[in-house]
Design an enzyme around this catalytic site. Structure first.
Site, short mmCIF file in Angstrom:
data_model
loop_
_atom_site.label_atom_id
_atom_site.label_comp_id
_atom_site.label_asym_id
_atom_site.label_seq_id
_atom_site.Cartn_x
_atom_site.Cartn_y
_atom_site.Cartn_z
N ASP A 14 28.39 94.55 -24.51
CA ASP A 14 28.09 93.42 -23.63
C ASP A 14 28.85 92.20 -24.13
O ASP A 14 28.72 91.83 -25.30
CB ASP A 14 26.58 93.17 -23.65
CG ASP A 14 26.04 92.71 -22.32
OD1 ASP A 14 26.61 91.77 -21.74
OD2 ASP A 14 25.03 93.28 -21.87
N ASP B 76 28.81 89.63 -18.95
CA ASP B 76 27.60 88.94 -18.52
C ASP B 76 27.96 87.79 -17.56
O ASP B 76 28.91 87.04 -17.81
CB ASP B 76 26.90 88.37 -19.76
CG ASP B 76 25.50 87.87 -19.47
OD1 ASP B 76 24.68 88.68 -19.02
OD2 ASP B 76 25.24 86.67 -19.72
N GLU C 89 29.18 91.64 -14.40
CA GLU C 89 27.91 91.34 -13.75
C GLU C 89 28.19 90.16 -12.83
O GLU C 89 28.18 89.01 -13.26
CB GLU C 89 26.82 90.98 -14.76
CG GLU C 89 25.48 90.78 -14.08
CD GLU C 89 24.53 89.84 -14.79
OE1 GLU C 89 23.32 89.90 -14.53
OE2 GLU C 89 24.99 89.01 -15.60
N HIS D 97 17.94 95.81 -16.94
CA HIS D 97 16.98 95.12 -17.80
C HIS D 97 16.46 93.82 -17.18
O HIS D 97 15.61 93.16 -17.77
CB HIS D 97 17.64 94.83 -19.16
CG HIS D 97 18.82 93.93 -19.01
ND1 HIS D 97 19.97 94.31 -18.36
CD2 HIS D 97 19.03 92.65 -19.39
CE1 HIS D 97 20.82 93.32 -18.35
NE2 HIS D 97 20.28 92.29 -18.97
N ASP D 98 16.97 93.45 -16.01
CA ASP D 98 16.49 92.24 -15.33
C ASP D 98 15.68 92.57 -14.07
O ASP D 98 15.23 91.65 -13.38
CB ASP D 98 17.67 91.37 -14.89
CG ASP D 98 18.52 90.88 -16.05
OD1 ASP D 98 17.96 90.62 -17.13
OD2 ASP D 98 19.74 90.76 -15.87
C1 GLC Z 1 22.49 88.15 -17.35
C2 GLC Z 1 21.69 89.14 -18.16
C3 GLC Z 1 20.33 88.56 -18.40
C4 GLC Z 1 20.49 87.29 -19.18
C5 GLC Z 1 21.42 86.32 -18.47
C6 GLC Z 1 21.87 85.22 -19.37
O1 GLC Z 1 21.98 87.97 -16.08
O2 GLC Z 1 21.64 90.37 -17.49
O3 GLC Z 1 19.50 89.45 -19.07
O4 GLC Z 1 19.24 86.67 -19.34
O5 GLC Z 1 22.61 86.95 -18.03
O6 GLC Z 1 22.75 85.71 -20.34
#
Ligand code: GLC
Length: 497
Positions: free
Chosen positions: A68, A172, A230, A292-293
């Site tokens: 990541d 991310d 992402e 995970h979100d």
């Molecule tokens: C992304 C991650 C999340 C995190 C956010 C800030 O959305 O998936 O878990 O809190 O970025 O890094």
């Protein structure tokens, strides 16, 4: 056809690659997404040598490893931010986004944190008399990607992991790095969320594509490496821009559309069709059901009926693993794990995401086979019943269905590379053909709780086909008529034509 044995051999889930969420040293304000050192392993997880060993062991098994990469922000404990905060004159000051208050002392603009509980995206720093920007927690100050020194430092981070041999990155919030350099307010219409056609000023700024092209050039220089971004954008027209006009940005971008569809065949079909239409030539689709979100399938589709939710999660698995594109699976989905219950005194995440983060359930023992220590979230209450060990040898289990689907997919050129074509509009049913060369497969998914029928004759299908997989463990194999294909309640099938 493959023997059933291969599907049930221990450990054979058929995973091609794993993505590890951040394991870097971090104060854990956002559970690793607040990185204090990009080039090390947090002591609670191990050492760089452990990482090297993991990478070698994964590669030995033909599994690629993505790490990541968190470029939008660091931890407020990262030495860069500690320096930046120390004085207005510090050379690292403009690595982050600092601004004077408005004359009335209020924040520089109306931008909000992505985490609702946080509110505004600015925190005032008394010693130096300015606000700093944070798109997430105040402990996650945003880097200023307009600054070439930031770009160079983060390119070094990418090189550090590429040199260690990682196969690529999950980036991310890849759409967030560039924002309006003048920091103007977001238009008022966006107060409640995105509105098609109205440009936000706090993310998805055109410069982000320049940044991603720079990443791509760096990756390409290493050869066979990749990035999946992402891109938290739900408008597919904007999402597909992240592949780049010349296919020179992200190789893959998460498509989160399924996370927000109601469990209705027509909603999923429309979402897939629109995305397929918009994808530029040569761009490769992705799908995901959870991460995970976000809640897992069994919890998202529960609707107060757990037995039904398990059946729907089976249909969702078939959908994910039979569409054209790369499927991303979140741990626990393969055993139908529900999100955990986290009592109020164990809540740690400010954004309500603890339930989907409880440990993987490997076996019925203490620690669920995940740990012999004390995990930072409780083990799911049903771990004694829902776990890998309990499902491994049960042909009716969710794990067996996942194995059947992943191995079938691995052997099927139509599923891996073939075309996608929706078939018919039978109420409650989402059906499509996957075709490559002489291989033709029909996938038909009943999203309803009542039996449904697909009249294949109306869509030019042959009179019969061979059932390869059903989500219903009681459905017998063999030839099935397609002039009228009967589907059980919440049943999905893969049929060879
Ligand atoms: C992304 C991650 C999340 C995190 C956010 C800030 O959305 O998936 O878990 O809190 O970025 O890094």
């Amino acid at each position: 056809m493959a023997s059933h044995r291969a599907w049930t051999s221990p450990g054979s889930l058929g995973v091609d690659a794993i993505w590890l969420s951040p394991f870097y040293p971090s104060p854990m304000a956002d559970f690793g997404y607040d990185v204090a050192d990009y080039c090390d392993v947090a002591p609670e997880y191990g050492t760089l040598a452990d990482f090297d060993e993991l990478l070698a062991q994964a590669h030995r098994r033909g599994i690629r490893v993505l790490v990541d990469f968190v470029p939008n922000h660091t931890s407020d404990r990262h030495p860069w931010f500690v320096a930046s905060r120390s004085s207005r004159e510090d050379p690292r000051r403009d690595w982050y986004v600092w601004r004077d208050p408005k004359p009335d002392g209020s924040p520089p603009n109306n931008w909000r944190s992505i985490f609702r509980a946080v509110g505004g995206a600015w925190t005032f720093d008394h010693p130096t008399g300015q606000y700093y920007l944070h798109s997430f927690l105040p402990q996650q100050p945003d880097l200023d990607w307009w600054n070439p020194e930031v770009r160079a430092a983060m390119h070094d981070v990418l090189r550090f992991w590429l040199d260690r041999g990682v196969d690529g990155f999950r980036i991310d919030v890849a759409h967030k790095m560039a924002r309006d350099p003048e920091l103007r307010d977001n238009p008022a219409e966006l107060a409640q969320g995105d509105v098609a056609g109205i440009q936000r000023r706090d993310e998805d700024w055109p410069e982000v594509h320049v940044i991603l092209r720079e990443f791509r050039r760096l990756l390409d220089a290493y050869g066979d490496r990749m990035a999946v971004g992402e891109v938290g954008i739900y408008d597919p027209e904007r999402l597909v821009r992240y592949f780049g006009e010349a296919q020179d940005e992200l190789q893959l971008a998460f498509n989160f559309a399924f996370l927000v569809q109601p469990w209705r065949a027509v909603a999923f079909r429309k979402s897939v069709d629109r995305y397929e239409q918009l994808l530029p030539a040569g761009a490769w689709p992705t799908y995901t059901l959870s991460n995970h979100d976000n809640p897992r399938a069994r919890s998202r589709y529960a609707d107060g009926d757990d037995a039904g939710a398990v059946r729907r999660a089976r249909v969702a698995a078939m959908l994910l693993l039979t569409l054209r594109g790369t499927p991303f699976l979140y741990y626990g989905e393969e055993i139908g794990q529900a999100d955990g219950e986290v009592p109020a005194d164990r809540v740690v995440d400010r954004d309500g995401r603890d339930p989907e983060r409880t440990p993987m359930q490997w076996d019925a023992g203490p620690g669920a086979g995940f740990t012999s220590g004390d995990p930072w979230l409780p083990i799911g209450s049903e771990a004694r019943a829902v776990n890998v060990a309990a499902q491994r040898d049960d042909p009716r289990s969710m794990l067996s269905l996942y194995r059947r689907l992943t191995w079938f997919r691995r052997r099927s050129v139509a599923l891996r590379e073939g075309s996608y074509r929706p078939v018919g509009r039978a109420p409650g049913v989402f059906a499509y053909l996957r075709e490559a060369g002489t291989e033709r497969l029909l996938v038909a998914l009943n999203f309803g709780h009542a039996p449904a029928e697909l009249r294949g004759g109306d869509h030019g299908l042959p009179r019969s086909g061979t059932l390869e997989i059903s989500t219903d463990p009681d459905r017998g194999a063999g030839s099935v008529p397609l002039s009228s294909l009967e589907l059980g309640p919440d049943e999905g099938v893969v049929i060879r034509l």
